[in-house]
Design an enzyme around this catalytic site. Sequence first.
Site, PDB file in Angstrom:
ATOM      1  N   HIS A  52      77.613 -32.982  22.703  1.00 24.36           N
ATOM      2  CA  HIS A  52      78.794 -32.133  22.482  1.00 24.36           C
ATOM      3  C   HIS A  52      78.670 -30.888  23.360  1.00 24.36           C
ATOM      4  O   HIS A  52      77.583 -30.341  23.531  1.00 24.36           O
ATOM      5  CB  HIS A  52      78.907 -31.753  20.998  1.00 24.36           C
TER       6      HIS A  52
ATOM      7  N   GLU B 146      86.179 -34.659  26.350  1.00 23.01           N
ATOM      8  CA  GLU B 146      86.517 -33.350  25.795  1.00 23.01           C
ATOM      9  C   GLU B 146      86.415 -32.286  26.897  1.00 23.01           C
ATOM     10  O   GLU B 146      85.331 -31.704  27.098  1.00 23.01           O
ATOM     11  CB  GLU B 146      85.553 -32.987  24.670  1.00 23.01           C
TER      12      GLU B 146
ATOM     13  N   GLY C 245      88.786 -25.919  21.229  1.00 19.82           N
ATOM     14  CA  GLY C 245      88.937 -24.708  20.427  1.00 19.82           C
ATOM     15  C   GLY C 245      89.889 -23.689  21.029  1.00 19.82           C
ATOM     16  O   GLY C 245      89.873 -22.520  20.665  1.00 19.82           O
TER      17      GLY C 245
HETATM   18  C1  PEP Z   1      85.297 -30.412  19.240  1.00 20.10           C
HETATM   19  O1  PEP Z   1      84.587 -29.456  18.983  1.00 20.10           O
HETATM   20  O2  PEP Z   1      84.822 -31.534  19.443  1.00 20.10           O
HETATM   21  C2  PEP Z   1      86.738 -30.193  19.268  1.00 20.10           C
HETATM   22  C3  PEP Z   1      87.481 -31.138  19.772  1.00 20.10           C
HETATM   23  O3  PEP Z   1      87.165 -29.007  18.769  1.00 20.10           O
HETATM   24  P1  PEP Z   1      88.697 -28.536  18.640  1.00 20.10           P
HETATM   25  O4  PEP Z   1      89.465 -29.687  18.050  1.00 20.10           O
HETATM   26  O5  PEP Z   1      88.622 -27.362  17.709  1.00 20.10           O
HETATM   27  O6  PEP Z   1      89.152 -28.183  19.995  1.00 20.10           O
END
Ligand code: PEP
Length: 262
Positions: A101, A173, A179
């Site tokens: 992550h 991501e 976030g």
């Molecule tokens: C994450 O931390 O994997 C994430 C997707 O966070 P958010 O949905 O808050 O952007």
Amino acid sequence: MEQGSLSMKMIIGNWKMHLGIRESVAYARGVLHITVGHDVLPEVVICPSFTALSEVRKVLVRTRVALGAQTMGTERFGAYTGDVSVAQLDDAGCGFVLIGHSERRAMNGETDAVVNTKMKLIAQTSLVPILCVGEPKAARDAGNAEAYVIGQIHEALRGVTLSSSSRLIVAYEPLWAIGKGEAATVADVVAMHTAIRNALKTLYKTIALQVIYGGSVDGAHAYQLLREQSIDGVLVGGASLKIHEFEAIVNAGREVMTAQNI
Ligand code: PEP
């Protein structure tokens, strides 16, 4: 199984360092409530803190909601104070574990080499890795987003043996969307997911691969993402801690699966 999408959509909630044990149990019950009584349901996974895993597991036993962990250690066992091994996660009832992550890459020294070590350990268990990858804003602005992400995947999977029964979830991501309250565009996500699938086609021919998106997903636009064939699901941080948002995301998955006859 031929490489490609599992047809069912997937919704993963990453609770990060939030909620105590009692709150986690209550919240897990809330998630269950969202899922009961529906024939068509996406695969739902929740990832509480380590401290809450065993109590949340009791809530989820014999339900359609699975348990995941947010990270794991790099050794099988031993004098590694504070670490939790993949075998311990298995023992705690986890079926999934997040690897690489971006918050752990940025704040806990989780380099590509560490991610690779973890992938090798997971490959010897029945846990399913959720391999998180994503480019920083600078790489996207420079036109290097795909090269950056594919590079992360190659490093993560270097020397990892996956069999025909292996399942791999890649969570795309982009760092600049996590976030931030603003997700990547659907077109950008679809383009990246296509690149990821193409890259993995040359690595493995017969694994069950799912490519999901994470980064500011909420109930308002989950449907737009999930209706894309190349987006197998979503990894949700902030909105997974708001039960109505999470419900809206799960319902979006249900609607897509119903509309597409999945
Ligand atoms: C994450 O931390 O994997 C994430 C997707 O966070 P958010 O949905 O808050 O952007």
